[in-house]
Design an enzyme around this catalytic site. Sequence first.
Site, PDB file in Angstrom:
ATOM      1  N   THR A  20      59.335  24.637  50.994  1.00 26.23           N
ATOM      2  CA  THR A  20      60.045  25.383  49.957  1.00 26.23           C
ATOM      3  C   THR A  20      61.502  24.947  49.966  1.00 26.23           C
ATOM      4  O   THR A  20      62.195  25.114  50.973  1.00 26.23           O
ATOM      5  CB  THR A  20      59.935  26.901  50.232  1.00 26.23           C
ATOM      6  OG1 THR A  20      58.550  27.235  50.288  1.00 26.23           O
ATOM      7  CG2 THR A  20      60.620  27.711  49.154  1.00 26.23           C
TER       8      THR A  20
ATOM      9  N   GLU B 116      54.057  25.249  47.859  1.00 26.26           N
ATOM     10  CA  GLU B 116      52.817  25.864  48.332  1.00 26.26           C
ATOM     11  C   GLU B 116      52.903  27.390  48.176  1.00 26.26           C
ATOM     12  O   GLU B 116      53.906  27.991  48.527  1.00 26.26           O
ATOM     13  CB  GLU B 116      52.592  25.476  49.808  1.00 26.26           C
ATOM     14  CG  GLU B 116      51.308  26.005  50.378  1.00 26.26           C
ATOM     15  CD  GLU B 116      50.104  25.739  49.473  1.00 26.26           C
ATOM     16  OE1 GLU B 116      49.857  24.581  49.116  1.00 26.26           O
ATOM     17  OE2 GLU B 116      49.430  26.722  49.089  1.00 26.26           O
ATOM     18  N   PHE B 117      51.810  27.974  47.686  1.00 28.49           N
ATOM     19  CA  PHE B 117      51.815  29.419  47.423  1.00 28.49           C
ATOM     20  C   PHE B 117      50.861  30.196  48.332  1.00 28.49           C
ATOM     21  O   PHE B 117      50.650  31.380  48.116  1.00 28.49           O
ATOM     22  CB  PHE B 117      51.451  29.679  45.952  1.00 28.49           C
ATOM     23  CG  PHE B 117      52.440  29.091  44.987  1.00 28.49           C
ATOM     24  CD1 PHE B 117      53.589  29.786  44.641  1.00 28.49           C
ATOM     25  CD2 PHE B 117      52.248  27.828  44.443  1.00 28.49           C
ATOM     26  CE1 PHE B 117      54.525  29.237  43.770  1.00 28.49           C
ATOM     27  CE2 PHE B 117      53.172  27.272  43.570  1.00 28.49           C
ATOM     28  CZ  PHE B 117      54.315  27.986  43.228  1.00 28.49           C
ATOM     29  N   LEU B 118      50.292  29.535  49.346  1.00 30.72           N
ATOM     30  CA  LEU B 118      49.342  30.258  50.212  1.00 30.72           C
ATOM     31  C   LEU B 118      50.048  31.373  50.964  1.00 30.72           C
ATOM     32  O   LEU B 118      51.264  31.346  51.157  1.00 30.72           O
ATOM     33  CB  LEU B 118      48.659  29.299  51.189  1.00 30.72           C
ATOM     34  CG  LEU B 118      49.512  28.534  52.227  1.00 30.72           C
ATOM     35  CD1 LEU B 118      49.947  29.385  53.387  1.00 30.72           C
ATOM     36  CD2 LEU B 118      48.735  27.338  52.737  1.00 30.72           C
TER      37      LEU B 118
ATOM     38  N   CYS C 169      58.616  33.782  54.782  1.00 29.84           N
ATOM     39  CA  CYS C 169      58.927  33.322  53.416  1.00 29.84           C
ATOM     40  C   CYS C 169      59.811  34.273  52.614  1.00 29.84           C
ATOM     41  O   CYS C 169      60.896  33.879  52.188  1.00 29.84           O
ATOM     42  CB  CYS C 169      57.630  33.053  52.661  1.00 29.84           C
ATOM     43  SG  CYS C 169      56.774  31.605  53.298  1.00 29.84           S
TER      44      CYS C 169
HETATM   45  P1  NAD Z   1      56.376  25.817  60.668  1.00 28.05           P
HETATM   46  O1  NAD Z   1      57.649  26.031  61.368  1.00 28.05           O
HETATM   47  O2  NAD Z   1      55.167  26.610  61.033  1.00 28.05           O
HETATM   48  O3  NAD Z   1      55.964  24.261  60.784  1.00 28.05           O
HETATM   49  C1  NAD Z   1      56.846  23.207  60.596  1.00 28.05           C
HETATM   50  C2  NAD Z   1      56.425  22.047  61.476  1.00 28.05           C
HETATM   51  O4  NAD Z   1      57.239  20.923  61.162  1.00 28.05           O
HETATM   52  C3  NAD Z   1      56.599  22.282  62.979  1.00 28.05           C
HETATM   53  O5  NAD Z   1      55.370  22.061  63.650  1.00 28.05           O
HETATM   54  C4  NAD Z   1      57.663  21.264  63.406  1.00 28.05           C
HETATM   55  O6  NAD Z   1      57.467  20.760  64.705  1.00 28.05           O
HETATM   56  C5  NAD Z   1      57.471  20.173  62.344  1.00 28.05           C
HETATM   57  N1  NAD Z   1      58.641  19.320  62.153  1.00 28.05           N
HETATM   58  C6  NAD Z   1      59.921  19.675  61.964  1.00 28.05           C
HETATM   59  N2  NAD Z   1      60.703  18.592  61.807  1.00 28.05           N
HETATM   60  C7  NAD Z   1      59.876  17.508  61.883  1.00 28.05           C
HETATM   61  C8  NAD Z   1      60.087  16.110  61.798  1.00 28.05           C
HETATM   62  N3  NAD Z   1      61.298  15.592  61.596  1.00 28.05           N
HETATM   63  N4  NAD Z   1      59.029  15.287  61.932  1.00 28.05           N
HETATM   64  C9  NAD Z   1      57.796  15.795  62.136  1.00 28.05           C
HETATM   65  N5  NAD Z   1      57.535  17.128  62.232  1.00 28.05           N
HETATM   66  C10 NAD Z   1      58.567  17.967  62.100  1.00 28.05           C
HETATM   67  O7  NAD Z   1      56.710  26.002  59.116  1.00 28.05           O
HETATM   68  P2  NAD Z   1      55.728  26.551  57.960  1.00 28.05           P
HETATM   69  O8  NAD Z   1      55.599  28.030  58.034  1.00 28.05           O
HETATM   70  O9  NAD Z   1      54.502  25.719  57.901  1.00 28.05           O
HETATM   71  O10 NAD Z   1      56.629  26.251  56.664  1.00 28.05           O
HETATM   72  C11 NAD Z   1      56.889  24.925  56.251  1.00 28.05           C
HETATM   73  C12 NAD Z   1      57.485  24.984  54.851  1.00 28.05           C
HETATM   74  O11 NAD Z   1      56.528  25.544  53.940  1.00 28.05           O
HETATM   75  C13 NAD Z   1      58.735  25.859  54.738  1.00 28.05           C
HETATM   76  O12 NAD Z   1      59.610  25.303  53.793  1.00 28.05           O
HETATM   77  C14 NAD Z   1      58.184  27.162  54.203  1.00 28.05           C
HETATM   78  O13 NAD Z   1      59.130  27.910  53.478  1.00 28.05           O
HETATM   79  C15 NAD Z   1      57.080  26.690  53.283  1.00 28.05           C
HETATM   80  N6  NAD Z   1      56.018  27.665  53.065  1.00 28.05           N
HETATM   81  C16 NAD Z   1      55.553  28.412  54.107  1.00 28.05           C
HETATM   82  C17 NAD Z   1      54.516  29.316  53.885  1.00 28.05           C
HETATM   83  C18 NAD Z   1      53.972  30.168  55.010  1.00 28.05           C
HETATM   84  O14 NAD Z   1      53.220  31.085  54.728  1.00 28.05           O
HETATM   85  N7  NAD Z   1      54.327  29.890  56.258  1.00 28.05           N
HETATM   86  C19 NAD Z   1      53.946  29.455  52.607  1.00 28.05           C
HETATM   87  C20 NAD Z   1      54.433  28.655  51.576  1.00 28.05           C
HETATM   88  C21 NAD Z   1      55.481  27.756  51.825  1.00 28.05           C
END
Ligand code: NAD
Length: 456
Positions: free
Chosen positions: A122, A151-153, A263
């Site tokens: 996001t 992503e909207f999950l 989020c």
């Molecule tokens: P998260 O923290 O669970 O996962 C992020 C991963 O990225 C981690 O495992 C981290 O080690 C890895 N990472 C960071 N920098 C890296 C790099 N340089 N190279 C390789 N790996 C790297 O985050 P998340 O909850 O999956 O969210 C990710 C994005 O998706 C965010 O922008 C979030 O706002 C968005 N999003 C999240 C959700 C949700 O429900 N969690 C839903 C929709 C959108």
Amino acid sequence: MNIAFIGTGYVGLVSGTCLAHLGHQVDFYDRDEILVEKLRRNITPIYEDGLEKLMELNRSAGRARFHAGFDEDIAKAELIFLCVGTPPRPDTGEADLSMLYAAARDLAPFLEGNTTLVLKSTVPVGTNKGISDLMKSLRPDISVPIASNPEFLREGSAVNDFLNADRIVVGVNDDISRDRMIAAYAPWQNEGTKLVITTPQNAELSKYAANAFLATKITFINEIADICEAVGGDVEDVAAMIGMDHRIGPDFLKAGPGYGGSCFPKDTLALAATARKAGCPASLVEATIKANADRKVTIAETIIDSLVTVERAPRVAVFGITFKAGTDDVRDAPGLEIVHRLQRAGAEISIHDPVGRENGSRQITGAIWHDDPVGAATDADAVIVMTEWPEFREIDLENLAARMAGDRLFDLRNLYDAGAARAAGLTYYGVGRGAAGGPLEQIALPLDIGALQEAL
Ligand code: NAD
């Protein structure tokens, strides 16, 4: 199709596993070596219904592979999805894009010009262009088109949400990326899902607009709950009735302790920061953020006030610490703030959460964790139901009351029938339950008048 995912957290792991399940070859990359090692051994690092089984299926079919750090294999991917975190900056609330830019920078030397980078994280409007400019400066020798695919999950139902999305939003400026994105989602099985192609700016904005709207909807029903309490109404009934209006809809009308999670808090802050920077402050979003923050303070104060008569350090049991049921995520969970405030007021805390202990104990020190809720409540002066885990509904309230030292039950998720709780000897506080509600009587129309007249 060869696809890569960078970042194997909640979004990367779920989305990538689902795309592998649709038949693509998916390579996952994460900088966290311990995490990657777990994934290689099919240890699911997050709690999500159905994920472990899907991972195992695709890993053993050879469609999912895991890499610590980048390698030359990544250049084979036609699409590389960036799914790294974009947390709020503590000073301004803006999205901190440092992890995204770092990943893009580290990736650049491996690219060979056959790949579209897809921003699934996001990110604020303009980021697609920012990453595009970065790639042009780092790799002037090749073309690196950028697509946006927010992503909207929802955590807690992530696999199901991904595979049954209402819409898939794709923001692109070039035909090659457009065709690649359509090919990635082409094997989709759910006929109800629409693939929407738009500009990168619209795609970026649509994610923040959706989350700000949902956060506002929750905050709105919480405000109605407070009014119900003050004037004598039952927010459960009011929410059910307004939710029957198709213009409003029944979802996200559950009054409670306020929204949390990874989020809504950060995305509302980021949207407000974007709007301020653009010179058009988002007063409604700002009000939502403030009302949600105030709510946790008010709830903590109400609980603390109710315990002033306890002559030793009050003992409070907390049922659930994750920000919602179905996930082990505690990021920005309302329970954290409430527990911290209770601890600062001198309360001793015991906690049970079916899956949130590992993450929760990193955020809360000095609490005692229990394997079952009634154990946590034993000798407690008050119980707070913080998360709507279904098993909490099954608790025998008479047994609970008998095991507690005090009698206060703060049901912040309205799991229990107020009358039953009182009959069990508990002093019951629900959310927005200023007067007894009860099942709504719903009569299907038109009535069979003849039958009715006969009955009369
Ligand atoms: P998260 O923290 O669970 O996962 C992020 C991963 O990225 C981690 O495992 C981290 O080690 C890895 N990472 C960071 N920098 C890296 C790099 N340089 N190279 C390789 N790996 C790297 O985050 P998340 O909850 O999956 O969210 C990710 C994005 O998706 C965010 O922008 C979030 O706002 C968005 N999003 C999240 C959700 C949700 O429900 N969690 C839903 C929709 C959108």
